[in-house]
Design a protein around this motif. Structure first.
Motif, PDB file in Angstrom:
ATOM      1  N   MET A 119       0.845  -1.205   0.000  1.00  0.00           N
ATOM      2  CA  MET A 119       0.000   0.000   0.000  1.00  0.00           C
ATOM      3  C   MET A 119       0.880   1.256   0.000  1.00  0.00           C
ATOM      4  SD  MET A 119      -3.303  -0.149  -0.026  1.00  0.00           S
ATOM      5  CE  MET A 119      -3.904   1.331   0.819  1.00  0.00           C
ATOM      6  N   SER A 120       0.418   2.270  -0.708  1.00  0.00           N
ATOM      7  CA  SER A 120       1.142   3.539  -0.643  1.00  0.00           C
ATOM      8  C   SER A 120       0.757   4.264   0.645  1.00  0.00           C
ATOM      9  CB  SER A 120       0.812   4.385  -1.882  1.00  0.00           C
ATOM     10  OG  SER A 120      -0.574   4.467  -2.046  1.00  0.00           O
ATOM     11  N   ALA A 121       1.641   5.154   1.068  1.00  0.00           N
ATOM     12  CA  ALA A 121       1.444   5.832   2.355  1.00  0.00           C
ATOM     13  C   ALA A 121       0.172   6.686   2.342  1.00  0.00           C
ATOM     14  CB  ALA A 121       2.654   6.703   2.640  1.00  0.00           C
ATOM     15  N   ASN A 122       0.002   7.426   1.276  1.00  0.00           N
ATOM     16  CA  ASN A 122      -1.176   8.295   1.146  1.00  0.00           C
ATOM     17  C   ASN A 122      -2.234   7.532   0.346  1.00  0.00           C
ATOM     18  OD1 ASN A 122      -3.042  10.098   0.083  1.00  0.00           O
ATOM     19  ND2 ASN A 122      -1.563  11.792   0.102  1.00  0.00           N
ATOM     20  N   PRO A 123      -3.481   7.460   0.866  1.00  0.00           N
ATOM     21  CA  PRO A 123      -4.465   6.629   0.183  1.00  0.00           C
ATOM     22  C   PRO A 123      -4.770   7.045  -1.246  1.00  0.00           C
ATOM     23  CG  PRO A 123      -5.472   7.941   1.951  1.00  0.00           C
ATOM     24  CD  PRO A 123      -3.997   8.063   2.082  1.00  0.00           C
ATOM     25  N   THR A 124      -4.538   8.331  -1.595  1.00  0.00           N
ATOM     26  CA  THR A 124      -4.829   8.724  -2.979  1.00  0.00           C
ATOM     27  C   THR A 124      -3.608   8.577  -3.881  1.00  0.00           C
ATOM     28  OG1 THR A 124      -4.445  10.996  -2.320  1.00  0.00           O
ATOM     29  CG2 THR A 124      -6.737  10.318  -2.573  1.00  0.00           C
ATOM     30  N   GLU A 125      -2.484   8.157  -3.299  1.00  0.00           N
ATOM     31  CA  GLU A 125      -1.318   7.965  -4.159  1.00  0.00           C
ATOM     32  C   GLU A 125      -1.477   6.695  -4.977  1.00  0.00           C
ATOM     33  OE1 GLU A 125       2.394   8.126  -2.081  1.00  0.00           O
ATOM     34  OE2 GLU A 125       2.060  10.260  -1.675  1.00  0.00           O
ATOM     35  N   PRO A 126      -1.235   6.769  -6.273  1.00  0.00           N
ATOM     36  CA  PRO A 126      -1.394   5.563  -7.081  1.00  0.00           C
ATOM     37  C   PRO A 126      -0.290   4.547  -6.796  1.00  0.00           C
ATOM     38  CG  PRO A 126      -0.516   7.392  -8.394  1.00  0.00           C
ATOM     39  CD  PRO A 126      -0.824   7.939  -7.041  1.00  0.00           C
ATOM     40  N   LEU A 127      -0.591   3.288  -7.037  1.00  0.00           N
ATOM     41  CA  LEU A 127       0.433   2.247  -6.942  1.00  0.00           C
ATOM     42  C   LEU A 127       1.152   2.251  -8.286  1.00  0.00           C
ATOM     43  CD1 LEU A 127      -1.900  -0.399  -5.327  1.00  0.00           C
ATOM     44  CD2 LEU A 127      -0.039   0.829  -4.205  1.00  0.00           C
ATOM     45  N   LEU A 128       2.425   2.618  -8.266  1.00  0.00           N
ATOM     46  CA  LEU A 128       3.098   2.882  -9.537  1.00  0.00           C
ATOM     47  C   LEU A 128       3.987   1.739  -9.996  1.00  0.00           C
ATOM     48  CD1 LEU A 128       4.212   6.579  -9.032  1.00  0.00           C
ATOM     49  CD2 LEU A 128       2.257   5.702 -10.309  1.00  0.00           C
ATOM     50  N   ALA A 129       3.876   1.435 -11.270  1.00  0.00           N
ATOM     51  CA  ALA A 129       4.854   0.572 -11.917  1.00  0.00           C
ATOM     52  C   ALA A 129       5.973   1.486 -12.411  1.00  0.00           C
ATOM     53  CB  ALA A 129       4.189  -0.154 -13.077  1.00  0.00           C
ATOM     54  N   PRO A 130       7.161   0.931 -12.723  1.00  0.00           N
ATOM     55  CA  PRO A 130       8.259   1.799 -13.189  1.00  0.00           C
ATOM     56  C   PRO A 130       7.842   2.664 -14.379  1.00  0.00           C
ATOM     57  CG  PRO A 130       9.037  -0.443 -12.818  1.00  0.00           C
ATOM     58  CD  PRO A 130       7.559  -0.466 -12.576  1.00  0.00           C
ATOM     59  N   ALA A 131       6.962   2.159 -15.223  1.00  0.00           N
ATOM     60  CA  ALA A 131       6.555   2.930 -16.412  1.00  0.00           C
ATOM     61  C   ALA A 131       5.895   4.240 -16.038  1.00  0.00           C
ATOM     62  CB  ALA A 131       5.610   2.101 -17.275  1.00  0.00           C
ATOM     63  N   GLN A 132       5.317   4.312 -14.840  1.00  0.00           N
ATOM     64  CA  GLN A 132       4.633   5.556 -14.457  1.00  0.00           C
ATOM     65  C   GLN A 132       5.443   6.390 -13.462  1.00  0.00           C
ATOM     66  OE1 GLN A 132       1.891   2.772 -13.465  1.00  0.00           O
ATOM     67  NE2 GLN A 132       2.050   2.426 -15.674  1.00  0.00           N
ATOM     68  N   ASP A 133       6.687   5.991 -13.201  1.00  0.00           N
ATOM     69  CA  ASP A 133       7.504   6.714 -12.225  1.00  0.00           C
ATOM     70  C   ASP A 133       7.666   8.175 -12.661  1.00  0.00           C
ATOM     71  OD1 ASP A 133       9.382   7.796 -10.612  1.00  0.00           O
ATOM     72  OD2 ASP A 133      10.989   6.385 -11.130  1.00  0.00           O
ATOM     73  N   PRO A 134       7.103   9.126 -11.883  1.00  0.00           N
ATOM     74  CA  PRO A 134       7.141  10.526 -12.329  1.00  0.00           C
ATOM     75  C   PRO A 134       8.562  11.049 -12.521  1.00  0.00           C
ATOM     76  CG  PRO A 134       6.026  10.315 -10.185  1.00  0.00           C
ATOM     77  CD  PRO A 134       6.406   8.936 -10.622  1.00  0.00           C
ATOM     78  N   GLU A 135       9.496  10.557 -11.703  1.00  0.00           N
ATOM     79  CA  GLU A 135      10.867  11.083 -11.833  1.00  0.00           C
ATOM     80  C   GLU A 135      11.511  10.602 -13.117  1.00  0.00           C
ATOM     81  OE1 GLU A 135      13.063  10.779  -8.251  1.00  0.00           O
ATOM     82  OE2 GLU A 135      11.443  11.797  -7.139  1.00  0.00           O
ATOM     83  N   ARG A 136      11.210   9.371 -13.477  1.00  0.00           N
ATOM     84  CA  ARG A 136      11.745   8.839 -14.740  1.00  0.00           C
ATOM     85  C   ARG A 136      11.177   9.650 -15.917  1.00  0.00           C
ATOM     86  NH1 ARG A 136      10.749   5.214 -18.931  1.00  0.00           N
ATOM     87  NH2 ARG A 136       8.526   5.227 -18.449  1.00  0.00           N
ATOM     88  N   ILE A 137       9.873   9.921 -15.867  1.00  0.00           N
ATOM     89  CA  ILE A 137       9.248  10.652 -16.979  1.00  0.00           C
ATOM     90  C   ILE A 137       9.729  12.105 -17.002  1.00  0.00           C
ATOM     91  CG2 ILE A 137       7.052  11.378 -18.001  1.00  0.00           C
ATOM     92  CD1 ILE A 137       5.824   8.825 -16.840  1.00  0.00           C
ATOM     93  N   ALA A 138       9.855  12.707 -15.817  1.00  0.00           N
ATOM     94  CA  ALA A 138      10.301  14.115 -15.760  1.00  0.00           C
ATOM     95  C   ALA A 138      11.659  14.286 -16.427  1.00  0.00           C
ATOM     96  CB  ALA A 138      10.356  14.577 -14.309  1.00  0.00           C
ATOM     97  N   ARG A 139      12.508  13.260 -16.320  1.00  0.00           N
ATOM     98  CA  ARG A 139      13.856  13.365 -16.921  1.00  0.00           C
ATOM     99  C   ARG A 139      13.814  13.470 -18.439  1.00  0.00           C
ATOM    100  NH1 ARG A 139      15.441  10.037 -12.560  1.00  0.00           N
ATOM    101  NH2 ARG A 139      15.116   8.095 -13.704  1.00  0.00           N
ATOM    102  N   MET A 140      12.654  13.156 -19.034  1.00  0.00           N
ATOM    103  CA  MET A 140      12.540  13.218 -20.499  1.00  0.00           C
ATOM    104  C   MET A 140      12.222  14.631 -20.984  1.00  0.00           C
ATOM    105  SD  MET A 140      10.135   9.914 -21.028  1.00  0.00           S
ATOM    106  CE  MET A 140      10.537   8.347 -20.248  1.00  0.00           C
ATOM    107  N   PHE A 141      11.979  15.566 -20.046  1.00  0.00           N
ATOM    108  CA  PHE A 141      11.513  16.909 -20.455  1.00  0.00           C
ATOM    109  C   PHE A 141      12.429  17.991 -19.907  1.00  0.00           C
ATOM    110  CE2 PHE A 141       7.866  14.165 -20.827  1.00  0.00           C
ATOM    111  CZ  PHE A 141       7.314  14.579 -22.026  1.00  0.00           C
ATOM    112  N   PRO A 142      12.555  19.099 -20.658  1.00  0.00           N
ATOM    113  CA  PRO A 142      13.390  20.193 -20.178  1.00  0.00           C
ATOM    114  C   PRO A 142      12.701  20.978 -19.067  1.00  0.00           C
ATOM    115  CG  PRO A 142      12.329  20.806 -22.225  1.00  0.00           C
ATOM    116  CD  PRO A 142      11.939  19.380 -21.958  1.00  0.00           C
ATOM    117  N   ALA A 143      13.490  21.761 -18.368  1.00  0.00           N
ATOM    118  CA  ALA A 143      12.992  22.535 -17.227  1.00  0.00           C
ATOM    119  C   ALA A 143      11.809  23.411 -17.606  1.00  0.00           C
ATOM    120  CB  ALA A 143      14.116  23.410 -16.684  1.00  0.00           C
ATOM    121  N   GLU A 144      11.859  24.006 -18.787  1.00  0.00           N
ATOM    122  CA  GLU A 144      10.837  24.993 -19.149  1.00  0.00           C
ATOM    123  C   GLU A 144       9.586  24.355 -19.751  1.00  0.00           C
ATOM    124  OE1 GLU A 144      13.828  24.687 -20.357  1.00  0.00           O
ATOM    125  OE2 GLU A 144      13.770  24.558 -22.545  1.00  0.00           O
ATOM    126  N   PHE A 145       9.529  23.026 -19.806  1.00  0.00           N
ATOM    127  CA  PHE A 145       8.356  22.387 -20.410  1.00  0.00           C
ATOM    128  C   PHE A 145       7.095  22.787 -19.636  1.00  0.00           C
ATOM    129  CE2 PHE A 145       5.478  18.882 -21.541  1.00  0.00           C
ATOM    130  CZ  PHE A 145       5.633  18.897 -22.918  1.00  0.00           C
TER     131      PHE A 145
END
Ligand code: FCB
Length: 470
Positions: A1-27
């Motif tokens: 279970m995630s700590a916060n009940p509204t936090e999604p259970l994430l697979a690596p494909a949805q890891d926000p940090e991994r996805i954020a690395r694909m975009f520039p700062a000003e996106f």
């Protein structure tokens, strides 16, 4: 279970940090809404009726028999809705202006109360550090103009330019972007050819003329806004998709070619090449629009940006109807295939065929039958949908397409046109009985993605500073 009940259970494909690395700062990360879908208060404060009020009142047009009278009561709840944007870490908000709220008949007198609403809304956004992205026309033509022929009449083009200029004078020093039209294909085709959206006409010739007047009004409004010295970036939003043939049969492939012409090239060619596509003109024959000398030059004016709304691919079939469940792909609650690679395919194809201005993905999202249980809405399917489509944007960028930003559709569950309130597209759940807003897991995830992008950019700056000679 995630700590916060509204936090999604994430697979690596949805890891926000991994996805954020694909975009520039000003996106640019944002969320989108439209006036008729959220505002409510259709009869108060001097607003005139729009074609969607009239259409909803016709029996059998809206699936659940509903209308826009209350919607999300955004007109009275706008301040807390803007606070919600802050809580969700959203830096850019795309919304539309209800033309009949600011000019009840679409020409003639202005409604100061309506104008004051959008004035305050934009100031409220700026005060919260959120950039406003304004759409002038998201389908809600003043009913008085429809009585005079609506978009079928060339007079409406001049009325739209007058409305655009007034809004430019009001917001043109504060809005980051101003969009003339949202999805002219929908207005022309679903509103005037298939009759399933307002104003509910079924006439191929009228639909073709309407599409031409929409494009013309876009070009003329852009030119007028530029001449008036409006500082916002100016553009238009098109709904687009790759059109695939259901089979390898010649007749299905020909149908796919024609549908691509009607959906993509019919709008992109005049905007960026100054001509309507020959194959669609030939197909329309005597139903082709009346185009006056100089119209095409007026349509093809430089765009500061092009907005693309993408939800799924289209499948063309010559005989009968395509059954989306036959593909084996996951379907959303609209029955639309989840097809993220279609977005990369579309963007790279546009890049190949046109000299594109910078692109924003101005809408992307999915409906799911979300339930709010004990104040929590788990919408992990939406998180998967958003993550996969955002990754598809990153892939298009890698292939050289200049995509500057992405707006999730939608901030709130809202009035989904002919589907009424039966489809939930929001990253925030709305209880229509109480108007309570509950951020879904997807909102928590989207906030994390935006935060990760920001922190990543802070990291980049620090690394650069590290390298500065002392
Ligand atoms: C788009 C519309 C938007 C919303 C989504 C689901 O075509 O622009 O208002 O209805 O579809």
């Amino acid at each position: 279970m995630s700590a916060n009940p509204t936090e999604p259970l994430l697979a690596p494909a949805q890891d926000p940090e991994r996805i954020a690395r694909m975009f520039p700062a000003e996106f640019v990360w944002g969320v989108a809404t439209s006036a008729f879908q959220i505002e409510g208060s259709v009869a108060g404060d001097g607003r005139g009726p729009s074609i969607w009020d009239t259409f909803c009142a016709r029996p059998g047009t809206i699936l659940d028999g509903s209308d826009g009278r209350e919607a999300c009561s955004h007109l009275t709840r706008w301040e807390s809705d803007l606070d919600l944007l802050v809580a969700l870490g959203v830096g850019h908000y795309r919304f539309s202006i209800s033309w009949s709220r600011v000019q009840p008949n679409g020409h003639g007198p202005w409604n100061d109360t309506g104008i004051a609403f959008y004035d305050r809304l934009v100031d409220g956004l700026l005060a919260r550090g959120i950039k406003p992205h304004v759409t002038l026309y998201h389908w809600d033509l003043p009913e008085a103009l429809q009585q005079r022929g609506g978009w079928q009449s060339r007079e409406t083009v001049a009325d739209f330019v007058g409305y655009a200029r007034r809004m430019g004078a009001l917001l043109g020093d504060r809005a980051a972007t101003i969009t003339t039209h949202n999805e002219p294909w929908v207005v022309a085709t679903l509103g005037h050819r298939e009759g399933i959206f307002a104003p509910g006409l079924r006439d191929r010739r009228v639909a073709a003329q309407v599409s031409h007047h929409l494009l013309l009004s876009h070009g003329e409004a852009l030119t007028a806004l530029r001449a008036d010295g409006v500082r916002s970036q100016l553009g238009i939003v098109l709904n687009q998709a790759p059109v695939h043939s259901a089979t390898a049969l010649m007749e299905d492939r020909a149908k796919a070619q024609l549908e691509d012409g009607e959906l993509v090239r019919w709008y992109m060619d005049p905007l960026l090449k100054g001509a309507y596509p020959a194959d669609v003109l030939e197909h329309l024959g005597a139903d082709a629009p009346q185009v006056l000398p100089g119209d095409l030059e007026r349509i093809r004016v430089p765009l500061d940006f092009l907005g693309i709304n993408y939800y799924t691919r289209n499948i063309a079939i010559a005989q009968g109807a395509y059954d989306p469940s036959s593909s084996g792909l996951e379907l959303t609650d609209m029955g639309w295939e989840v097809y993220p690679t279609g977005l990369t395919e579309l963007l790279t194809r546009l890049q190949r065929d046109y000299r594109l201005p910078p692109i924003y993905i101005t809408e992307n999202g999915a409906a799911y039958p979300d339930q709010c249980i004990d104040g929590v809405v788990h919408d992990d399917a939406r998180v998967r949908y958003l993550a996969s489509h955002i990754e598809a944007v990153a892939q298009a960028r890698q292939a050289g397409v200049d995509v500057l930003g992405y707006f999730a559709w939608s901030l709130l569950d809202n009035f989904e046109w002919a589907h009424g309130y039966t489809k939930r597209f929001g990253i925030v759940h709305v209880d229509y009985r109480t108007q309570a807003r509950t951020p879904k897991s997807s909102a928590v995830w989207y906030r994390a993605l935006q935060k990760a992008t920001r922190e990543r950019s802070a990291g980049v700056v620090l690394r650069v500073l590290d390298r500065e000679p002392s």
